[in-house]
Write a protein that holds these residues in place. Structure first.
Motif, PDB file in Angstrom:
ATOM      1  N   UNK A  72       0.771  -1.131  -0.099  1.00 27.87           N
ATOM      2  CA  UNK A  72       0.101   0.015   0.067  1.00 27.87           C
ATOM      3  C   UNK A  72       0.851   1.351   0.127  1.00 27.87           C
ATOM      4  N   UNK A  73       1.941   1.320   0.765  1.00 27.43           N
ATOM      5  CA  UNK A  73       3.026   2.455   0.886  1.00 27.43           C
ATOM      6  C   UNK A  73       3.516   2.563  -0.706  1.00 27.43           C
ATOM      7  N   UNK A  74       3.779   1.692  -1.202  1.00 29.75           N
ATOM      8  CA  UNK A  74       4.391   1.779  -2.532  1.00 29.75           C
ATOM      9  C   UNK A  74       3.543   2.199  -3.674  1.00 29.75           C
ATOM     10  N   UNK A  75       2.272   1.739  -3.526  1.00 34.22           N
ATOM     11  CA  UNK A  75       1.114   2.089  -4.231  1.00 34.22           C
ATOM     12  C   UNK A  75       1.006   3.785  -4.237  1.00 34.22           C
ATOM     13  N   UNK A  76       0.483   4.044  -2.699  1.00 38.40           N
ATOM     14  CA  UNK A  76       0.543   5.523  -2.582  1.00 38.40           C
ATOM     15  C   UNK A  76       1.516   6.345  -2.892  1.00 38.40           C
ATOM     16  N   UNK A  77       2.907   5.879  -2.919  1.00 42.70           N
ATOM     17  CA  UNK A  77       3.953   6.448  -3.344  1.00 42.70           C
ATOM     18  C   UNK A  77       4.007   6.801  -5.082  1.00 42.70           C
ATOM     19  N   UNK A  78       3.570   5.638  -5.459  1.00 42.58           N
ATOM     20  CA  UNK A  78       3.502   5.752  -6.947  1.00 42.58           C
ATOM     21  C   UNK A  78       2.296   6.685  -7.484  1.00 42.58           C
ATOM     22  N   UNK A  79       1.344   6.921  -6.718  1.00 47.53           N
ATOM     23  CA  UNK A  79       0.242   7.874  -7.264  1.00 47.53           C
ATOM     24  C   UNK A  79       0.990   9.148  -7.344  1.00 47.53           C
ATOM     25  N   UNK A  80       1.656   9.476  -6.193  1.00 48.07           N
ATOM     26  CA  UNK A  80       2.546  10.572  -5.909  1.00 48.07           C
ATOM     27  C   UNK A  80       3.263  11.130  -6.944  1.00 48.07           C
ATOM     28  N   UNK A  81       3.922  10.216  -7.316  1.00 52.35           N
ATOM     29  CA  UNK A  81       5.136  10.231  -8.342  1.00 52.35           C
ATOM     30  C   UNK A  81       4.358  10.565  -9.675  1.00 52.35           C
TER      31      UNK A  81
END
Length: 141
Positions: A36-45
């Protein structure tokens, strides 16, 4: 390492601007979902990528290039007339959506490196590639 990055950023300014945009990392820790942390990060990227930019994701599964090959890639990228955006992943790498958005993936090699070191290596290699294209004596291989 921050001083080294700043130095290469300054040197690069003769050929191209290098802006650093830091993305808020996903929340990690005990009891937290790393995916989930990686997904959230990805959305911000993805939200931070300039519209129309050519995206190069740094990824261990990407292609490796010699400095000379990177200079050739740089010449091609500059010829495309688009902004360049280099992406450094989080602790678990890039979210799948980020990798899918990338036009190219580039591997600095099989080692896992800390972010600050990757920034420095990236800035130095971009400087080296541009110096080679300008016939500057920096690269002496």
């Amino acid at each position: 390492m921050a001083d080294g990055f700043a130095e290469y950023r300054k040197r690069l300014s003769h050929w191209l601007p290098l802006d650093l945009v830091e993305i808020e990392p996903g929340i990690r820790g005990k009891g937290r979902d790393a995916a989930r942390a990686t997904f959230d990060e990805g959305q911000r990227v993805l939200a931070a990528i300039p519209k129309g930019a050519l995206v190069v994701a740094l990824d261990g599964r990407g292609r490796t290039w010699s400095s000379e090959q990177l200079a050739q890639r740089m010449e091609t990228w500059r010829g495309a007339g688009r902004d360049l955006c280099f992406l450094i992943g989080g602790p678990e790498g890039h979210a799948a959506e980020v990798t899918a958005r990338a036009d190219e993936t580039w591997s600095l090699g099989p080692l896992t490196l800390p972010h600050m070191l990757v920034r420095l290596v990236l800035a130095e290699q971009l400087y080296r590639a541009n110096a080679m294209l300008a016939n500057h004596p920096y690269h002496r291989a």
